[in-house]
Design a protein around this motif. Structure first.
Motif, mmCIF file in Angstrom:
data_model
loop_
_atom_site.group_PDB
_atom_site.id
_atom_site.type_symbol
_atom_site.label_atom_id
_atom_site.label_comp_id
_atom_site.label_asym_id
_atom_site.label_seq_id
_atom_site.Cartn_x
_atom_site.Cartn_y
_atom_site.Cartn_z
ATOM 1 N N SER A 108 0.806 -1.219 0.000
ATOM 2 C CA SER A 108 0.000 0.000 0.000
ATOM 3 C C SER A 108 0.841 1.273 0.000
ATOM 4 O O SER A 108 0.405 2.305 -0.495
ATOM 5 N N GLY A 109 2.049 1.200 0.547
ATOM 6 C CA GLY A 109 2.895 2.386 0.581
ATOM 7 C C GLY A 109 4.159 2.256 -0.236
ATOM 8 O O GLY A 109 5.046 3.102 -0.140
ATOM 9 N N THR A 110 4.254 1.201 -1.032
ATOM 10 C CA THR A 110 5.470 0.939 -1.806
ATOM 11 C C THR A 110 5.117 0.736 -3.267
ATOM 12 O O THR A 110 4.453 -0.236 -3.629
ATOM 13 N N ASN A 111 5.560 1.660 -4.096
ATOM 14 C CA ASN A 111 5.348 1.567 -5.533
ATOM 15 C C ASN A 111 6.574 0.954 -6.201
ATOM 16 O O ASN A 111 7.648 0.880 -5.600
ATOM 17 N N PRO A 112 6.454 0.521 -7.453
ATOM 18 C CA PRO A 112 7.669 0.160 -8.195
ATOM 19 C C PRO A 112 8.637 1.344 -8.222
ATOM 20 O O PRO A 112 8.217 2.500 -8.336
#
Length: 759
Positions: free
Chosen positions: A686-690
């Motif tokens: 939820s708080g980590t994008n690519p």
């Protein structure tokens, strides 16, 4: 419909036909049930003292110990410290305006303090109309005031226990005709709180035994913005001004709670809610790593589990909620909870943020069953009747009926373990059937033997995001009533990459199946042959006859779905109608099992779906040594490069926050190895994008003692990237060089897997 009382409702349902629910005005719930006497008209069963309150004829200087010598005001009651076994009895037909009831003292085991009614059982329930005359939980600067949080109910209990409340009517609004949309207002019906900052040293921090029943709460109003504080018809909340880290473990919770047979109408935010409200549990500084190295923000409340702060032994049943501003029955931080036979008619009606109809988050070992939710909004985020939420452990949704919810059926967030949704019925939840998934899970999730009836022309998608870890769909019916549009299964490429489908029925009324339809080696594409017409599904029966709605979707005796399912232990032991789940050669598909064939008493899963092979090619990197130029020092050392070749997508490697590019990861095969494909996968939640923008693949050239680039990419990695087209490469070492970060990302890359294949 607003209910007179459970006995009267059951009698009416038995005598009447199944019809749409009555309007709020058609069944007055402002009278006590004529089917039984009021508790205060009978002797006190505990032997404690009874105190009577009469708003018309009482006098505060009287003894209060008989109806003839009753007190008059709630202020008199609130100034009194009661003893275990005492009863506070309010006269039926009387009203207390601009007053709040906050009795002092606590009961004890076997001798609770009771708030109830006496007098004419045919009269209106005693009515406390607080009219918004309650303390503000905020200071002048808008921050929470630890002295007044939790004091916002028509009835208030703070750091008190052993209470029973029944047969009263409550409201808490100063203008029933006008909806509050701005400002700071918090108004509850019944507010039960633990204020950790006001407990004396050494005091009990576990509040035990609460019973709330046959209470009618209506007209609680507040603004349609999140004020970082919960309020509602019945609100159980734990407050503390400091960080959760400043408080002890194993306490600060409620125990042995029953909330049942209550009616809620036009309430904000919730009808019933359980939650922590620590003042400093938000943000990254309040977060923590779990045992797998996964980071949880403070608001995810993993700390409730690690510090054993769960409320426990809670029953919420047979409540009716209509026209709720936010989530109707919003529960959190609780274990050993049963939530059943609750009916929600309209939620998220006046609130501008996300929530769901009935759900538990940051909870454990709990079941939601035989509930009915309808009338939900058309909401992009959440908005569904149910929700498999963050940080849930062993939470099951079963035998629930939802219909006519525009946002969809089930929100599904992640960071959970052993989430199960089985034998549920969904009709016209035409939004997203399984909505979201924002984090990987601790263990797989199971959706089994559910029946979905929807309009493919109105459905957004079956799934809107990307499943990030294994999800199993077994024995479900997907019944699309549209004669023009086939089912839209996803909106993102690779959305179903971790979804495994087996023995499901995919029925399209149009006869046209979507190219997106999931692969299912044992699928059927046939009319299930329900006993009832799907277009004439049952509404208005009430949750006490919820199985009548489910029986409409039983299979006819000639259905091809009988004995066409697959056994898995997550099916449980019985279907929606209470039938054992396995007769004949195999379980049936859908929510109801036919008693046809021999009963299989103790089924065994001889063909576990979890062990079915996926990609059977050899992963040449599996178990090989890995070294990285940078490794994040956090998460108790669990973010090492070794996780990249362990074959487990739930583990990961992360670079340190100050890592310099290129960041390199080297896999040592130990001998010359030939391959033609490299698989890469980034970690997201939820708080980590690519985070990777560009990369290079390099081979070790032993002859020259140098790394040689043989492939590259500048469009990122993301999930499930298979790099091919470079021919056969033979080398003893592979280097993955991450050469640039996506410009909008703050943190350095984190990957779950590197796999290498040949052919």
């Amino acid at each position: 419909m607003l209910r007179v009382g459970l006995t009267a409702v059951l009698a009416a349902l038995v005598a009447g036909s199944i019809a749409p629910a009555a309007s709020a005005a058609s069944v007055p719930d402002n009278v006590a049930s004529a089917e039984r006497d009021l508790p205060g008209n009978s002797p006190n069963p505990t032997g404690g003292q009874d105190y009577f309150v009469d708003a018309t004829n009482g006098k505060d200087d009287a003894s209060g110990t008989s109806p003839e010598h009753a007190w008059r005001t709630l202020a008199k009651v609130s100034a009194t410290t009661f003893q275990p076994g005492d009863r506070i009895l309010l006269k039926a037909g009387e009203q207390w305006h601009d007053e709040q009831l906050w009795p002092k003292g606590s009961g004890s085991d076997g001798k609770p303090i009771t708030i109830s009614a006496y007098g004419d059982p045919k009269a209106r329930r005693p009515y406390i109309a607080a009219n918004g005359k309650v303390p503000s939980p905020f200071r002048a600067d808008g921050t929470k005031n630890p002295e007044t949080v939790g004091l916002t109910g028509a009835i208030v209990l703070r750091n008190q226990q052993y209470y029973e409340i029944d047969n009263v009517e409550l409201s808490n609004d100063d203008d029933f005709a006008t909806n509050i949309t701005t400002g700071s207002y918090v108004r509850d019906g019944i507010a039960v709180t633990i204020n950790a900052d006001l407990l004396p040293a050494g005091a009990d921090s576990v509040m035990d035994h609460f019973r709330i029943s046959n209470v009618y709460v209506h007209d609680l109003d507040g603004p349609s913005t999140w004020q970082k504080i919960h309020y509602g018809g019945v609100s159980f909340q734990v407050f503390g001004e400091k960080s959760y880290k400043a408080y002890g473990t194993g306490g600060y919770h409620f125990k042995d709670v029953r909330i049942e047979d209550n009616t809620f109408d036009k309430v904000e935010l919730h009808a019933v809610q359980f939650a922590f409200n620590w003042f400093n549990a938000d943000g990254r500084d309040a977060g923590q790593y779990d045992e797998s190295g996964k980071f949880h923000e403070g608001w995810e409340q993993l700390w409730v589990r690690t510090r054993d702060l769960y409320s426990r032994d809670v029953y919420i049943g047979h409540n009716y909620a209509e026209s709720v501003g936010q989530g109707a029955i919003q529960l959190a931080n609780t274990k050993n909870m049963t939530v059943e036979y609750n009916e929600v008619n309209g939620f998220l009606e006046r609130y501008d943020a996300v929530s769901c109809g009935l759900y538990l988050w940051a909870g454990a070992d709990s079941v939601m069953q035989y509930n009915e939710v309808y009338g939900g909004p058309n909401n992009e985020f959440d908005g569904t009747p149910w929700d498999l939420e963050y940080t849930n452990f062993n939470v099951t949704y079963q035998f629930n009926y939802s219909h006519d919810n525009a946002a969809g059926w089930m929100a599904y967030m992640g960071n959970s373990s052993n989430s199960v949704a089985r034998y549920n019925l969904s009709v016209n939840d035409n939004g997203v059937l399984v909505k979201n998934m924002l984090s990987t899970n601790y263990s797989p999730t199971y959706f089994v033997n559910n029946t979905f009836v929807y309009d493919g022309a109105d459905l957004d998608t079956f799934h809107d995001e990307t499943f990030l870890s294994p999800v199993y769909f077994l024995n479900n019916i997907f019944y699309n009533t549209s004669k023009t549009d086939s089912t839209p299964w996803y909106r993102r490429t690779g959305a179903l990459r971790h979804a495994v489908f087996s023995n499901n029925d995919f029925y399209e009324a149009s006869g046209q199946h979507s190219d997106q339809e999931p692969a299912d080696p044992n699928k059927l594409r046939v009319d299930p042959r329900f006993v009832g017409d799907p277009a004439k599904y049952v509404t208005g029966a009430g949750v006490d006859r919820i199985r009548k709605a489910a029986a409409h979707f039983k299979l006819r005796g000639d259905s091809p779905l009988i004995d066409a399912g697959r056994y898995n232990p997550h099916l449980g032991t019985e279907d929606f109608l209470g039938t054992h789940i396995y007769y004949g050669d195999a379980p049936d598909i859908g929510i109801a099992e036919h008693r046809r064939g021999q009963k299989v008493d103790n089924p065994v899963d001889e063909n576990p779906i979890e062990e079915e092979p996926g990609d059977d090619r050899e992963n040449l990197a599996l178990g090989k040594p890995v070294t990285a130029s940078s490794t994040h020092p956090g998460a108790n050392g669990t973010l090492g490069a070794v996780n990249l070749t362990d074959g487990d997508p739930a583990t990961r490697w992360a670079a340190a926050d100050d890592a310099a590019y290129p960041i390199t990861v080297d896999v040592d095969f130990g001998a010359d190895t030939t391959f033609d494909e490299v698989y890469l996968d980034e970690y997201t939640d939820s708080g980590t994008n690519p985070r990777v923008q560009s990369f290079e693949l390099r081979r070790w050239d032993a002859a020259t003692g140098a790394w040689v680039t043989f492939a590259s990419g500048d469009q990122g990695i993301g999930h499930d990237l298979s790099v091919t087209g470079f021919g056969d490469i033979t080398t003893s070492k592979l280097r993955v060089a991450l050469t640039a970060q996506i410009a909008t990302e703050q943190y350095t890359p984190t990957l779950t897997e590197i796999a290498v294949h040949k052919g």
